[in-house]
Scaffold this motif. Structure first.
Motif, PDB file in Angstrom:
ATOM      1  N   PRO A  77       0.806  -1.227   0.000  1.00 63.01           N
ATOM      2  CA  PRO A  77       0.000   0.000   0.000  1.00 63.01           C
ATOM      3  C   PRO A  77       0.842   1.281   0.000  1.00 63.01           C
ATOM      4  N   VAL A  78       1.968   1.261   0.685  1.00 65.36           N
ATOM      5  CA  VAL A  78       2.858   2.428   0.717  1.00 65.36           C
ATOM      6  C   VAL A  78       3.428   2.691  -0.679  1.00 65.36           C
ATOM      7  N   CYS A  79       3.855   1.634  -1.351  1.00 67.14           N
ATOM      8  CA  CYS A  79       4.381   1.775  -2.713  1.00 67.14           C
ATOM      9  C   CYS A  79       3.298   2.283  -3.660  1.00 67.14           C
ATOM     10  N   CYS A  80       2.067   1.809  -3.478  1.00 64.82           N
ATOM     11  CA  CYS A  80       0.941   2.269  -4.305  1.00 64.82           C
ATOM     12  C   CYS A  80       0.705   3.757  -4.112  1.00 64.82           C
ATOM     13  N   GLU A  81       0.751   4.208  -2.863  1.00 63.90           N
ATOM     14  CA  GLU A  81       0.526   5.622  -2.577  1.00 63.90           C
ATOM     15  C   GLU A  81       1.646   6.492  -3.145  1.00 63.90           C
ATOM     16  N   LYS A  82       2.886   5.991  -3.089  1.00 61.56           N
ATOM     17  CA  LYS A  82       4.013   6.730  -3.673  1.00 61.56           C
ATOM     18  C   LYS A  82       3.849   6.864  -5.183  1.00 61.56           C
ATOM     19  N   ALA A  83       3.367   5.789  -5.813  1.00 60.10           N
ATOM     20  CA  ALA A  83       3.214   5.769  -7.262  1.00 60.10           C
ATOM     21  C   ALA A  83       1.872   6.330  -7.717  1.00 60.10           C
ATOM     22  N   SER A  84       1.052   6.825  -6.773  1.00 64.35           N
ATOM     23  CA  SER A  84      -0.307   7.314  -7.060  1.00 64.35           C
ATOM     24  C   SER A  84      -1.145   6.266  -7.790  1.00 64.35           C
ATOM     25  N   MET A  85      -1.003   5.034  -7.364  1.00 64.14           N
ATOM     26  CA  MET A  85      -1.751   3.925  -7.949  1.00 64.14           C
ATOM     27  C   MET A  85      -2.874   3.530  -6.994  1.00 64.14           C
ATOM     28  N   PRO A  86      -4.113   3.541  -7.459  1.00 63.36           N
ATOM     29  CA  PRO A  86      -5.215   3.153  -6.581  1.00 63.36           C
ATOM     30  C   PRO A  86      -5.126   1.675  -6.199  1.00 63.36           C
ATOM     31  N   TYR A  87      -5.451   1.378  -4.954  1.00 63.00           N
ATOM     32  CA  TYR A  87      -5.408  -0.001  -4.491  1.00 63.00           C
ATOM     33  C   TYR A  87      -6.640  -0.301  -3.651  1.00 63.00           C
ATOM     34  N   VAL A  88      -6.955  -1.582  -3.581  1.00 58.00           N
ATOM     35  CA  VAL A  88      -8.096  -2.037  -2.788  1.00 58.00           C
ATOM     36  C   VAL A  88      -7.801  -3.461  -2.333  1.00 58.00           C
ATOM     37  N   PHE A  89      -8.362  -3.835  -1.202  1.00 58.99           N
ATOM     38  CA  PHE A  89      -8.202  -5.192  -0.675  1.00 58.99           C
ATOM     39  C   PHE A  89      -9.431  -6.017  -1.004  1.00 58.99           C
ATOM     40  N   VAL A  90      -9.218  -7.279  -1.333  1.00 56.81           N
ATOM     41  CA  VAL A  90     -10.318  -8.234  -1.520  1.00 56.81           C
ATOM     42  C   VAL A  90     -10.182  -9.300  -0.437  1.00 56.81           C
ATOM     43  N   PRO A  91     -11.285  -9.957  -0.053  1.00 54.33           N
ATOM     44  CA  PRO A  91     -11.249 -10.873   1.096  1.00 54.33           C
ATOM     45  C   PRO A  91     -10.348 -12.104   0.947  1.00 54.33           C
TER      46      PRO A  91
END
Length: 140
Positions: A77-91
Motif C-alpha cells: 500500500p505504501v508503494c501504491c501511494e508513492k506511485a499514485s496507484m489506486p489499491y483495494v483489498f479483496v477478502p
C-alpha cells in the motif's frame, strides 16, 4: 427430519486490509482480473508487482486481505501511494489467484491499463474511478 445448520467460516482479515472491497465490488474486480489475465495485462505476485513499481507501470492494485504473515505485503500500500496507484483489498487470496489465472493463491495483483481500442477499457476506467472514490488516500 433434521435440518443442517450452515455455518459460514469468517475469513481471516489482516489488520492493515483497509479499504476492503464490498462483495459487489469484489466480484466486478475479479471478473475484470480474469478478462485482463487472458490478455496478459496483469502482474501477479509480490515479486512481479515490486518490479512493476520500479518500472513505473500504471494500473489498479488488488491486494488479498487474508495474507498471513502481513509482512509479506505490508509495503505494497505504501508503494501504491508513492506511485499514485489506486489499491483495494479483496477478502480471499484463493479467489484472487484463481481469477488471475494461476493454480496457486495470489497475494497481490496489478491490472495494467488496456489499450484504447480494447473492449475492456471501459470497464477498467469505471473500476478505476470507483476505487479512487473508495480509497481514502485519493479523497484529498
Amino acid at each position: 427430519m433434521v435440518e443442517k445448520e450452515e455455518t459460514q467460516v469468517e475469513l481471516y482479515k489482516s489488520p492493515i486490509s483497509e479499504p476492503m472491497a464490498t462483495d459487489k465490488l469484489t466480484s466486478k474486480l475479479l471478473k475484470l482480473t480474469k478478462k485482463l489475465a487472458n490478455l496478459k495485462l496483469i502482474r501477479r505476485g509480490v515479486k512481479e508487482v515490486n518490479k512493476s513499481f520500479r518500472k513505473s507501470e500504471k494500473g489498479i492494485c488488488i491486494i488479498a486481505g487474508d495474507v498471513s504473515p502481513i509482512d509479506v505485503i505490508s509495503h505494497i500500500p505504501v508503494c501504491c501511494e508513492k506511485a499514485s496507484m489506486p489499491y483495494v483489498f479483496v477478502p480471499s487470496r484463493e479467489t484472487l489467484g484463481e481469477n488471475a489465472g494461476t493454480k496457486r493463491p495470489t497475494s497481490v495483483v496489478i491490472l495494467l491499463k488496456p489499450p484504447k481500442e480494447n473492449k475492456n477499457r471501459e470497464s477498467y476506467d469505471k473500476m478505476l474511478e470507483i476505487i479512487k472514490e473508495f480509497n481514502p488516500f485519493f479523497n484529498n
